[in-house]
Motif scaffolding. Structure first.
Motif, PDB file in Angstrom:
ATOM      1  N   LEU A  93      12.467  -0.564 -16.416  1.00  0.00           N
ATOM      2  CA  LEU A  93      12.338   0.840 -17.146  1.00  0.00           C
ATOM      3  C   LEU A  93      11.626   0.821 -18.464  1.00  0.00           C
ATOM      4  O   LEU A  93      10.881   1.683 -18.727  1.00  0.00           O
ATOM      5  CB  LEU A  93      13.799   1.315 -17.274  1.00  0.00           C
ATOM      6  CG  LEU A  93      14.580   1.535 -16.273  1.00  0.00           C
ATOM      7  CD1 LEU A  93      15.681   1.922 -16.132  1.00  0.00           C
ATOM      8  CD2 LEU A  93      14.078   2.723 -15.239  1.00  0.00           C
ATOM      9  N   GLN A 111       5.605   4.110 -11.042  1.00  0.00           N
ATOM     10  CA  GLN A 111       6.713   5.183 -11.281  1.00  0.00           C
ATOM     11  C   GLN A 111       7.788   5.090 -10.217  1.00  0.00           C
ATOM     12  O   GLN A 111       8.708   5.338 -10.160  1.00  0.00           O
ATOM     13  CB  GLN A 111       6.114   6.437 -11.274  1.00  0.00           C
ATOM     14  CG  GLN A 111       7.154   7.702 -11.529  1.00  0.00           C
ATOM     15  CD  GLN A 111       7.798   7.663 -12.830  1.00  0.00           C
ATOM     16  OE1 GLN A 111       7.095   7.413 -13.885  1.00  0.00           O
ATOM     17  NE2 GLN A 111       9.228   7.586 -12.820  1.00  0.00           N
ATOM     18  N   LYS A 144      10.294   2.420 -11.103  1.00  0.00           N
ATOM     19  CA  LYS A 144      10.881   2.846 -12.186  1.00  0.00           C
ATOM     20  C   LYS A 144      11.960   3.681 -11.718  1.00  0.00           C
ATOM     21  O   LYS A 144      13.166   3.844 -11.891  1.00  0.00           O
ATOM     22  CB  LYS A 144      10.286   3.475 -13.403  1.00  0.00           C
ATOM     23  CG  LYS A 144       9.305   2.534 -14.062  1.00  0.00           C
ATOM     24  CD  LYS A 144       8.759   3.326 -15.358  1.00  0.00           C
ATOM     25  CE  LYS A 144       8.108   2.089 -16.259  1.00  0.00           C
ATOM     26  NZ  LYS A 144       7.900   2.918 -17.499  1.00  0.00           N
TER      27      LYS A 144
END
Length: 406
Positions: A34, A40, A43
């Motif tokens: 993170l 993305q 994450k």
């Protein structure tokens, strides 16, 4: 990994830690993702996993819940799953019925999954019998039985595998024919050039529907949950996706509908382990936000195939939790578990520690020793705390075994 060549595997490593119940170590890896330069998508997955770890620290255990491995007659050392009760004493399930390694090479295997039936006699399940050729077909893997409320119709699936991976799965239906089942027919409207699996009959808007899981185009991720409305026997309308509130970028599988409540498993919602069991309620126009049904139903590994009977107190689920009869590691292969919610609570609280500190990773096994009973075991692994609680049946005898490597 000084060059960072394997950074893409950090999410897999965090998931492995989580599924071994090492939540604090998993949290460290997830926070690295993170706070680092990761995609993305990674994450987003890390954020969901981290939320699941936070839930794991606080989610309560259902009081009075007793979960038991269904025993040696039902479960083998390989894969056993897809359980459903036709009656309280007649149980259907899918199994490879093997206690040795199964090689799934090419389009054929040295054995296939079949549907079996077992009868409860004096608190013990009989030796299972495979259903006939009307249901089990050579070279197909047959699984996932479910029944209509009147118990006169059975839905199930037939799959084609190649090198152990599912290439195609379709949903079939069979009607009761006396004491046996009639010829099976492919369900029209829900199958195609994709996987359709885990059928479950239900009711929406006053009409009969069929819930199922599929990876058909247009979904939100891997496997999504859908329903199709019955037009006539064996034929349904075009499937309707249950929506983003239910479906995620992960897999949603094994739907089970009863009286406005939809139970299903997901690895894309925040959970204690891999696949957790969730509940969403239908209010007549929309589904509620899915809620995790709690510890012991769910573990740090995979839990799915949840079905609860009309009495609201008993049912079946599938899990590879510690204590399964496995051919390799303790969590190698899925077993069928029955559960019962008792209204009178009897609990055993165990504590495992060394030098007044929790002994992390210790295994506690509760074994029923009541004379004449089928041998039942319940196994749990000590996490960062030092207390494990076991619900007990009344008027039963038990022994407790604690162990840790080294």
């Amino acid at each position: 990994d000084k060059k960072g060549d394997f950074e893409t595997y950090r999410l897999d490593y965090a998931n492995a830690l989580k599924m071994n119940g090492k939540y604090d170590d998993a949290r460290t890896e997830l926070n690295t993702i993170l706070n680092g330069e990761y995609s993305q998508a990674q994450k987003s997955s890390a954020a969901v996993m981290l939320e699941g770890i936070n839930i794991a620290k606080t989610v309560p255990t259902r009081k009075g819940l007793i979960i038991e491995n269904m025993g040696n007659e039902i479960n083998t050392k390989t894969e056993d799953q897809g359980g459903a009760f036709l009656t309280p004493s007649e149980f259907y399930f899918a199994s490879f019925n093997q206690n040795k390694v199964i090689e799934l090479k090419g389009k054929t295997a040295n054995t296939t999954s079949k549907l079996y039936r077992s009868i409860l006699k004096k608190d013990n399940w009989s030796k299972p019998e495979a259903l006939g050729l009307q249901i089990n077909r050579e070279d197909f893997h047959t699984a996932n039985p479910s029944f209509t409320a009147d118990r006169m119709t059975m839905f199930f699936t037939r799959s084609v595998l190649e090198d152990g991976l599912v290439q195609h799965t379709a949903i079939y239906v069979s009607e009761k024919d006396g004491a046996d089942w009639g010829p099976a027919h492919e369900v029209m409207g829900v199958n195609g050039e994709f996987i359709s699996t885990h059928p479950c009959p239900g009711e929406l808007f006053g009409k009969d529907v069929l819930f199922f899981s599929s990876n058909m185009p247009g979904g939100y991720g891997g496997m999504d949950l859908y329903y199709a409305t019955k037009v006539k026997d064996g034929q349904y309308t075009s499937p309707v996706n249950l929506g983003k509130g239910i479906n995620t970028a992960g897999d949603e599988v094994t739907p089970y509908y009863l009286d406005g409540k939809l139970y299903f498993s997901s690895d894309g919602l925040p959970g204690l382990g891999g696949e957790d069991i969730f509940l969403s309620t239908w209010n007549g126009s929309e589904w509620s936000i899915p809620e995790n049904i709690g510890r012991d139903f769910n573990t740090s590994v995979d839990d799915y195939g949840f079905k609860i009977e009309n009495d609201g107190f008993s049912g079946v689920l599938v899990s590879n939790r510690p204590g399964t009869q496995s051919i390799k590691s303790s969590t190698c292969c899925d077993d069928l578990y029955s559960f019962y919610i008792d209204n009178i609570l009897v609990e055993l609280v165990t504590s495992v520690n060394a030098d007044n500190k929790p002994l992390e990773g210790a295994t506690i096994k509760l074994v029923e020793t009541t004379q004449g009973a089928t041998k039942q075991e319940n196994t749990k692994v000590n996490g960062s705390g030092d207390q494990l609680i076991f619900p007990l049946k009344r008027e039963k005898s038990y022994i407790v075994i604690a162990s840790k490597t080294g």
